[in-house]
Design an enzyme around this catalytic site. Structure first.
Site, PDB file in Angstrom:
ATOM      1  N   HIS A 293       9.977  78.230  23.425  1.00 44.33           N
ATOM      2  CA  HIS A 293       9.647  76.823  23.636  1.00 44.33           C
ATOM      3  C   HIS A 293       9.667  75.832  22.493  1.00 44.33           C
ATOM      4  O   HIS A 293       9.245  76.062  21.658  1.00 44.33           O
ATOM      5  CB  HIS A 293       8.138  76.734  24.234  1.00 44.33           C
ATOM      6  CG  HIS A 293       7.416  75.253  24.739  1.00 44.33           C
ATOM      7  ND1 HIS A 293       7.828  74.909  26.024  1.00 44.33           N
ATOM      8  CD2 HIS A 293       6.458  74.458  24.306  1.00 44.33           C
ATOM      9  CE1 HIS A 293       7.295  73.752  26.110  1.00 44.33           C
ATOM     10  NE2 HIS A 293       6.387  73.495  25.069  1.00 44.33           N
ATOM     11  N   ASP A 295       9.204  72.233  21.562  1.00 46.75           N
ATOM     12  CA  ASP A 295       8.758  70.762  22.022  1.00 46.75           C
ATOM     13  C   ASP A 295      10.023  69.659  21.454  1.00 46.75           C
ATOM     14  O   ASP A 295      10.148  69.730  20.265  1.00 46.75           O
ATOM     15  CB  ASP A 295       7.470  70.597  21.310  1.00 46.75           C
ATOM     16  CG  ASP A 295       6.422  71.358  22.163  1.00 46.75           C
ATOM     17  OD1 ASP A 295       6.650  71.246  23.275  1.00 46.75           O
ATOM     18  OD2 ASP A 295       5.562  71.963  21.658  1.00 46.75           O
ATOM     19  N   ASP A 405       4.327  74.067  29.634  1.00 49.47           N
ATOM     20  CA  ASP A 405       3.386  73.435  28.959  1.00 49.47           C
ATOM     21  C   ASP A 405       2.834  72.144  29.515  1.00 49.47           C
ATOM     22  O   ASP A 405       2.103  71.231  28.529  1.00 49.47           O
ATOM     23  CB  ASP A 405       4.089  73.464  27.449  1.00 49.47           C
ATOM     24  CG  ASP A 405       3.212  72.857  26.479  1.00 49.47           C
ATOM     25  OD1 ASP A 405       1.872  73.458  26.539  1.00 49.47           O
ATOM     26  OD2 ASP A 405       3.523  72.382  25.319  1.00 49.47           O
ATOM     27  N   HIS A 619       6.826  65.703  27.100  1.00 51.20           N
ATOM     28  CA  HIS A 619       5.298  66.042  27.438  1.00 51.20           C
ATOM     29  C   HIS A 619       4.506  66.009  26.358  1.00 51.20           C
ATOM     30  O   HIS A 619       3.338  66.282  26.292  1.00 51.20           O
ATOM     31  CB  HIS A 619       4.956  67.517  28.295  1.00 51.20           C
ATOM     32  CG  HIS A 619       5.644  68.753  27.522  1.00 51.20           C
ATOM     33  ND1 HIS A 619       6.580  69.341  27.716  1.00 51.20           N
ATOM     34  CD2 HIS A 619       4.690  69.152  26.595  1.00 51.20           C
ATOM     35  CE1 HIS A 619       6.533  70.438  26.968  1.00 51.20           C
ATOM     36  NE2 HIS A 619       5.461  70.527  26.004  1.00 51.20           N
TER      37      HIS A 619
END
Ligand SMILES: [Zn+2]
Length: 1112
Positions: A293, A295, A405, A619
């Site tokens: 993941h 971000d 997430d 997000h």
């Protein structure tokens, strides 16, 4: 010597059992023999004599074999390889420190493998700069990501370098950790701008592969000893075998290591050193998938993410080459596009792995975006941009939507997924709920319109599993849908800051599988599949689609409720940008299909602008949970978007005959991009004469409608304001009468119904402030207890601002603290041509608070009766209500207004879009807003969240000057099209243009290229655009369609089946209903009206999103 033969070698027959025994043997004391295991691999006092002492066979770091030079890039710049290698390098050495935070240092590394190491089984270069890094070949190919701090420090030295010669490569050192640059151990604190990182390793290393293999064997054995149930024979056996290994180990003896590994194989099986461990027909339960993941921004800016992608994915390509069972999945088309742009060689390597099926793209969206706040069209664009990118680069679209997430999931996502070609959805975030436990692992998730997707939430409850024994175990013990299906996904690998799986993770899973097949008890894990394989099996198992449990409506996330409000400027930019793009696309589409001036639809620009909006909906960006740097970046991106969008709107307008400035022969023209007639009060420039009223700032007002400026006669509708007694002001038009006393609204009367909206003694537009110190995640969370610190802010000065005839207003000035204030203009308009039925509030705020939350309250005299047989309680003489309605994407979510259960209570702060509503039979009140998303309705009090002041991870979040608007709209009947339309118009006011007097009629016709006939008023025409694949607008990558088309998207806004007729002035040949990716689904019958225009009928089910392609 007594006792004779050991038990295990005893031969059959009672006669051979020794008669005498003079050797005492005690029972093992379990915890001691278990605790002892730790010292075999731990650093510390036994390190020189335990297994750790044998990890490395040889190491060399002297200047003779390792030569280092550095170029420190000035001004925190991130420069490309070609520029870096041309720079001037100066010599440096291990032990030096590099900084400050966010700076970049390029190292020229020249190594010669010493003759004594040439025969070693494997050679690695270990680099630990204690911050992130990337290894580049001298030809400029990024080949290995480095994390630092002991984590992922190795680069495998190519075999051909065992030639005694010197070899060159580069390391690009980035002065940030995986989680940015926070000081101390708390990674969400604002970054320290002055961190330095010491280079502690730059060594040629020969690892002892068998010793490292034993380390993993022993790790998993130790876990089995500790984590299997204490009363199980499997746990006892693991303890025995692990102790046997410790006893057999001789420091310095390679032979003893091999012996130890053979002992371990009795428990783990003999195949753990290769992917062969997975070659068995036994049914697996847990499917492992490597993931990382990243971000897209968070505790680092977008520009660092571009490098994180290269670091993470180059490392994964290496692991995919090394481990045949390894599969890696990554989402976000934006990250692939960055890789393609900035690292083309690595992109090719990824593409080759995609072809082999080992690197698996997933998600189908542009980024892993927030789903609470983006508009419906934004969610559509996430999929259009994402799916089209994947299709154009890799040939296929995604079938699984992937948001592990994101902070809560909109009720319309299943419908949008299905319309974007996806039938599956994965998340796990609801495992973070801090009030209620979400009850399902695998289930059918169902949208407002009834569309479903198959949803899986990995029971290990993480997307960054470390592939521990415990993760595999929890995949069964925490599985909540075993009644339907026991299988699950295990999503493993370092994440958030990137990284992904390490060799260690993959090795551990091999041992877990070996153990399952040899001893049992642990769920059998399998590698080598994809997420899509996993879902395909589930889909097959439930052919009827009715096997799995259902969950209807939103997946409300019981945490991070502050993200509806934090970074309010960013949220306002999002709302404005969504509106601006909608207007641009409609005008450009009409212009491109009608103009004879050779106007070309600016598809490439429109795509680029949507990419900005979609990127900023990431997000951690739109929710407000990133560091200050990220918002400086998004501010720049939005400024660029508004500038370009403005220019493009002007160009499209010109092509339609609409000028942005008045000329000698022009008349004011209402540029109305909404599909219903509107008359609105707008500000007019001095050059335009009309029946006007002077505003407080010297500007003039006039009513503008489809026929131009509306002249209102002397005895026509008016609005007035009077100070009836000292400090009591009454504003009134034909529809409403508002009393402002002490700066708040003490009475609001609907004059047509003669109904009071405000309960007796209550105060509407009351500003309230709360202490806002959540448990930990400041920017993210507001906790339920903040409500207990509610304090009303008394208004200061109140004065008349404007006094009719078109607009009347009072100015309320409120001091929040010594440093903060808010000015609110409460206004009412003359009720002309449908206007004037709401009270508007224009706010300007100077906000300098610490950890405070500002809200505004509207207590209303409304009793909601949507729950049958409601229990009734009293509050201030007013009946408590039970459900409030909130606009969400393409629909309405209803949420409780009480705290009956913990599930109701958890929704003490919720997300809304342009409006929230509380209605009873035949009457209700809506609160509209132009840029806010946080709301709560408790009992009969409607509360709009305005601004927060968290101090981490951005120390200055929301500080400074802001403006925002909201309105209160009483309405007859339940929530209906009045609220829907007024909220849309409130966010997209009429724009003033100028059209030559002689062209008024033709321009008006062009602006109604598409119109809606009678029928259901709940159907909203939301988006008008050109077809993505039209041959004259296509930007390439995907095969085009012949001829031109107009794409129009509608939705049912109120939740009832409805029909209407769509009219068009275009020479349409055929109409198709399509999905949101604009694939034709079915042809729609086309008819002709008496005036010779084409028309077609549409019927939508409740809350359906329906897209039509009009082929010319
Ligand atoms: Zn994330």
């Amino acid at each position: 010597m007594g006792g004779g033969t050991p038990f295990s070698e005893a031969t059959a027959g009672a006669s051979s059992y020794p008669q005498l025994n003079f050797t005492p043997k005690g029972q093992q004391i379990r915890n001691i023999y278990q605790d002892r295991l730790k010292q075999f691999t731990a650093p510390g006092q036994y390190e020189s004599k335990n297994l750790r002492s044998m990890f490395i066979s040889d190491r060399e770091d002297s200047g003779e074999y390792v030569k280092l030079q550095v170029y420190s890039v000035p001004d925190l710049k991130r420069i490309p390889f070609d520029e870096a290698v041309k720079s001037e390098f100066k010599s440096t050495s291990k032990g030096q420190s590099f900084g400050p935070s966010w700076s970049t240092h390029w190292f020229k590394v020249r190594i010669t493998v010493p003759t004594r190491m040439l025969k070693q089984e494997r050679l690695e270069f270990h680099w630990d700069g204690n911050c992130e890094g990337l290894v580049w070949t001298k030809e400029g190919e990024p080949v290995q990501g480095l994390t630092g701090g002991g984590e992922r420090v190795e680069y495998q030295i190519p075999e051909r370098w065992r030639d005694g010669k010197e070899h060159l490569f580069y390391v690009e050192l980035a002065c940030n950790g995986m989680f940015g640059n926070a000081p101390g151990g708390d990674s969400i604190q604002p970054p320290d701008p002055n961190r330095y990182f010491q280079l502690t390793k730059a060594d040629i290393v020969a690892p002892n592969l068998q010793a490292q293999g034993l380390y993993i064997d022993f790790w998993i054995l130790g876990d089995a000893s500790r984590e299997f149930p204490g009363d199980s024979w499997e746990a006892h056996t693991a303890t025995q075998i692990a102790n046997e290994i410790v006893n057999a180990f001789v420091p310095g003896s390679q032979e003893s290591i091999l012996k130890c590994r053979n002992i371990a194989a009795r428990y783990l099986g003999g195949k753990v050193d290769s992917a062969k461990v997975y070659d068995s027909d036994l049914e697996p339960v847990v499917y492992g998938i490597g993931h990382c993941h990243i971000d897209t921004c968070w505790l680092w800016p977008f520009d660092e993410t571009k490098r994180k992608v290269a670091r993470s994915w180059s490392s994964q390509c290496n692991l995919l080459d090394r481990y045949s069972e390894h599969r890696f999945t990554a989402s976000s088309a934006q990250q692939y596009k960055w890789l393609e742009q900035y690292y083309p060689k690595l992109f090719e390597r990824v593409r080759n792995h995609v072809k082999k099926g080992t690197f698996q793209y997933i998600g189908g969206s542009w980024v892993e975006h927030d789903t609470n706040m983006p508009s419906g069209e934004s969610l559509v664009r996430q999929f259009i941009l994402g799916q089209r990118y994947f299709q154009s680069r890799f040939g296929e679209r995604c079938t699984t939507f992937w948001l592990p997430d994101t902070f809560g999931y909109s009720a319309q996502l299943p419908q949008l997924c299905r319309l974007a070609g996806m039938t599956r959805f994965l998340t796990q975030k609801l495992s973070w709920n801090n009030i209620n436990k979400f009850p399902h692992t695998t289930f059918n998730w169902i949208a407002l319109d009834g569309s479903q997707v198959l949803c899986h939430m990995p029971p290990s409850e993480t997307y960054t599993a470390q592939a521990h024994f415990g993760d595999v175990k929890r995949s069964v013990t925490q599985h909540k849908s075993m009644g339907e299906d026991a299988t699950s996904l295990l999503v493993f690998g370092h994440g958030d800051g990137g990284g992904g799986p390490t060799a260690e993770h993959i090795e551990k899973l091999r041992r877990c599988r070996g153990m399952s097949d040899t001893i049992g008890l642990l769920p059998r894990v399998k590698m080598g599949d994809s997420v899509d394989d996993f879902f395909s099996r589930l889909e097959k198992k439930q052919v009827s689609a009715k096997k799995f449990v259902t969950w209807y409506g939103e997946l409300y996330f019981e945490l991070h409720r502050g993200t509806y409000t934090t970074q309010s400027n960013n949220k306002k930019n999002n709302r404005r940008a969504e509106v601006a793009l909608k207007n641009l696309e409609l005008l450009a589409a009409y212009a491109s299909l009608s103009s004879s001036y050779g106007y070309k639809y600016p598809k490439k620009d429109i795509d680029e602008l949507w990419e900005i909006i979609c990127l900023c909906q990431f997000h951690d960006c739109l929710p407000g949970s990133s560091i200050e740097m990220c918002y400086r970046d998004s501010d720049k991106l939005y400024a660029e978007l508004f500038r370009r969008c403005g220019e493009l709107i002007n160009a499209a307008g010109l092509a339609l005959g609409i000028k942005s400035a008045p000329g000698s022969d022009t008349k004011p023209f209402a540029v109305n991009t909404l599909p219903w007639d509107r008359t609105e009060l707008i500000k007019l420039p001095k050059e335009v004469a009309g029946a006007c009223q002077k505003g407080a700032d010297g500007s003039e007002y006039g009513f503008l409608g489809s026929k131009g400026l509306v002249q209102i006669s002397e005895d026509g509708p008016k609005v007035t304001v009077t100070e009836t007694t000292k400090d009591v002001y009454v504003l009134a038009n034909d529809k409403l009468q508002v009393t402002v006393q002490d700066g708040v609204i003490t009475s609001l009367i609907d004059r047509e119904l003669e109904r009071e909206v405000i309960p007796e003694g209550a105060r509407a537009n009351q500003l309230v402030i709360m202490d806002d110190k959540p448990l930990y995640w400041q920017a993210w969370d507001v906790e339920v207890y903040h409500l207990e610190t509610r304090r009303e802010l008394p208004a200061g000065k109140v004065s008349i601002c404007e006094n009719g005839p078109y607009r009347a207003s009072v100015l309320v000035e409120t001091r929040i603290s010594k440093t903060s204030w808010i000015k609110t203009v409460i206004s009412l308009q003359a009720a002309a041509n449908g206007a004037g039925s709401s009270v508007e509030f224009d706010n300007e705020i100077e906000w300098r608070e610490d950890m405070k939350f500002l809200k505004v309250e509207f207590p209303v005299d409304v009793h909601n009766t949507e729950v049958s047989n409601p229990a009734v309680s009293q509050e201030r003489g007013i009946l408590l209500t039970f459900q409030a309605s909130y606009e969400t994407q393409y629909g309405i979510v209803r949420r409780p207004t009480h705290y009956n259960t913990s599930w109701d209570m958890a929704k003490f702060e919720v997300c809304c879009h342009k409006w929230a509503d509380l209605s009873e039979h035949d009457f209700g009140v809506s609160i509209l807003n132009d840029c806010k998303y946080g709301f709560a309705t408790v009992g009969n009090v409607m509360r709009l969240s305005l601004i927060r002041a968290p101090k981490a991870p951005d120390a200055h979040a929301d500080m400074g000057r802001h403006t925002f608007r909201y309105a209160i709209l009483p309405h007859h009947g339940p929530v209906g099209e009045t609220t829907v339309r007024m909220a849309i118009a409130f966010n997209n006011p009429l724009q003033l243009g100028y059209v030559a007097a002689s062209e008024m009629e033709s321009v008006s016709k062009l602006m109604s290229t598409i119109s809606i006939g009678g029928g259901s008023k709940s159907i909203v025409m939301d988006t008008v655009k050109r077809g993505e694949d039209d041959e004259d607008v296509s930007t390439g990558g995907i095969p085009t369609r012949r001829r031109r088309s107009l794409v129009v998207r509608f939705y049912d806004s109120l939740g009832g089946k409805g029909s209407t007729t769509i009219h068009t002035k275009l020479p349409v040949k055929a109409v198709y209903k399509t999905n949101i990716l604009e694939d034709d689904i079915s042809e729609v019958a086309l008819a002709e009206t008496a005036t010779g225009h084409k028309c077609f009928k549409i019927t939508l089910r409740p809350f359906e999103i329906a897209t039509y392609r009009l082929q010319l």
